[in-house]
Design an enzyme around this catalytic site. Structure first.
Site, PDB file in Angstrom:
ATOM      1  CG  ASP A 160     -65.251  34.851  58.631  1.00 31.34           C
ATOM      2  OD1 ASP A 160     -65.344  34.892  57.387  1.00 31.34           O
ATOM      3  OD2 ASP A 160     -66.223  34.763  59.399  1.00 31.34           O
ATOM      4  CB  THR A 177     -78.122  25.214  63.709  1.00 35.80           C
ATOM      5  OG1 THR A 177     -78.234  26.231  62.718  1.00 35.80           O
ATOM      6  CG2 THR A 177     -79.337  24.321  63.637  1.00 35.80           C
ATOM      7  CB  SER A 178     -75.221  22.618  67.320  1.00 39.43           C
ATOM      8  OG  SER A 178     -75.009  21.662  68.327  1.00 39.43           O
ATOM      9  CD  GLU A 224     -66.114  42.110 100.529  1.00 42.02           C
ATOM     10  OE1 GLU A 224     -67.126  41.404 100.631  1.00 42.02           O
ATOM     11  OE2 GLU A 224     -65.214  41.890  99.685  1.00 42.02           O
ATOM     12  NE  ARG A 281     -63.152  45.329  65.000  1.00 40.99           N
ATOM     13  CZ  ARG A 281     -63.856  44.216  64.802  1.00 40.99           C
ATOM     14  NH1 ARG A 281     -63.322  43.037  65.128  1.00 40.99           N
ATOM     15  NH2 ARG A 281     -65.071  44.253  64.286  1.00 40.99           N
ATOM     16  CG  LEU A 331     -63.060  35.232  67.572  1.00 38.37           C
ATOM     17  CD1 LEU A 331     -63.257  33.905  68.308  1.00 38.37           C
ATOM     18  CD2 LEU A 331     -64.311  35.590  66.788  1.00 38.37           C
ATOM     19  CD  GLU A 339     -68.810  36.916  67.900  1.00 40.91           C
ATOM     20  OE1 GLU A 339     -68.038  36.787  66.932  1.00 40.91           O
ATOM     21  OE2 GLU A 339     -68.854  37.934  68.603  1.00 40.91           O
ATOM     22  CB  CYS A 399     -64.519  39.386 103.149  1.00 42.79           C
ATOM     23  SG  CYS A 399     -63.625  39.448 101.581  1.00 42.79           S
TER      24      CYS A 399
END
Length: 355
Positions: free
Chosen positions: A204, A299-300, A52, A211, A208, A292, A88
């Protein structure tokens, strides 16, 4: 243009603040006078002026008269004072705005409906233009955080038809095709943070990052690392957007000090259970988190039932002994039996989304 057109414009502006507003919602505003837009604005950054304010500033910078104008805003204007910016509603009253048309009520109990009453008492007309669903889509994380103190949680994984999550014969262990990988990466742009376990860091060495071509504030990495095995020279530690590392190690630990000195934000916890992890993430004012993996982390959180959305990409492959099995948990119907499911073909894969 009609009310709906101005409100649609306000929502398109709101999305520009994606991943930049911290614990605050995405909000857009359009100022209209004599059926013409005289000012536009959106909430650009956490702690910065609200939509605003920016719309009014934008109009006045062009020499436009704002008194007597109509403000279209995606979310009910704020009215509480215990925050970084002034209410506001005070500015709208001061600038003699004639009418405020808002798309949704603020789920924050400190605001919900109060602003409308304040504006009415000061002879500013209000109109509710129901856009609750549209607002929820862009602010589902804000609503979850403000009402439950934990972020909106999305679980994401790619699997073969026989339940494998890694192709051990692939150069990057990926199961999906290029279309699936692009789609999966594009999901990241809608999240403030991405959570993984330290095992994924070690295997890996990911960044993260999103892209795609669209310029965004990159999601902040979160690493679950009980014993602080995250390498100092890993890609994730080198990022400008330093990771939040949740660990069982204490600040006096040597590795703790090294990672801390590299700019990482470390939090020592006695337990890294899904519930306690999400509480801690909520304390960091993170509204939405994309989980991810790897397999144990996925699983947890899946079995905790503390998730809001589950995204599964099924690739048309049987990997057998060349794959790494996820878990038997996905076969337990009680975890997802009451959830709605939608499907979509992405490249050669089928995407299932449970909500």
């Amino acid at each position: 243009m009609k009310d709906k057109d101005y409100m649609d414009r306000a929502f398109s502006l709101a999305k520009k603040g994606q991943n930049a507003t911290g614990s605050n919602p995405l909000v857009g505003a359009v100022l209209v006078r004599n059926n013409k837009i005289i000012g536009e604005g959106y909430h650009e950054s956490f702690g910065g002026p609200h939509a605003e304010v920016n719309a009014i500033t934008n109009a006045e910078s062009k020499g436009r008269k704002v008194s007597g104008s109509t403000l279209y805003v995606t979310l009910e204007p704020c009215s509480h004072k215990d925050k970084k910016t002034p209410p506001c509603t005070d500015l709208l009253i001061k600038k003699k705005i004639k009418q405020v048309i808002f798309g949704s009520l603020d789920p924050n109990p400190k605001v919900n409906g109060n602003s409308i009453q304040i504006l009415k008492k000061n002879k500013i007309r209000t109109k509710y233009l129901d856009n609750e669903l549209k607002n929820f889509k862009i602010n589902r994380g804000f609503k979850k955080l403000i009402t439950s103190k934990i972020p909106f949680v999305t679980l994401k994984i790619c699997m073969s038809l026989d339940g494998m999550i890694f192709d051990l014969n692939s150069k990057n262990n990926s199961i999906g095709d290029s279309d699936q990988l692009r789609h999966s990466n594009a999901l990241r742009k809608d999240f403030e943070s991405i959570l993984i376990g330290v095992g994924t860091v070690l295997v890996d060495d990911p960044k993260l990052t999103y892209r795609g071509k669209q310029v965004i504030t990159q999601p902040r990495p979160i690493i679950l690392d009980s014993n602080l095995r995250t390498p100092i020279d890993s890609n994730i530690v080198k990022l400008r957007n330093k990771p939040l590392i949740l660990t069982k190690k204490e600040p006096k630990n040597r590795k703790f000090k090294l990672l801390d000195s590299s700019g990482c934000n470390l939090v020592s916890m006695k337990e890294l259970t899904p519930k306690k992890v999400l509480r801690q993430i909520g304390k960091a004012n993170i509204k939405k988190v994309l989980i991810e993996g790897g397999g144990k982390v996925f699983t947890s959180f899946l079995s905790s039932n503390l998730w809001d959305e589950l995204v599964i990409y099924y690739s048309p492959k049987f990997l057998g002994n060349s794959g790494m099995l996820l878990t038997e948990q996905l076969n337990k119907n009680y975890l997802i039996k009451d959830r709605k499911c939608t499907t979509k073909k992405i490249g050669e894969s089928i995407m299932l989304v449970f909500t």
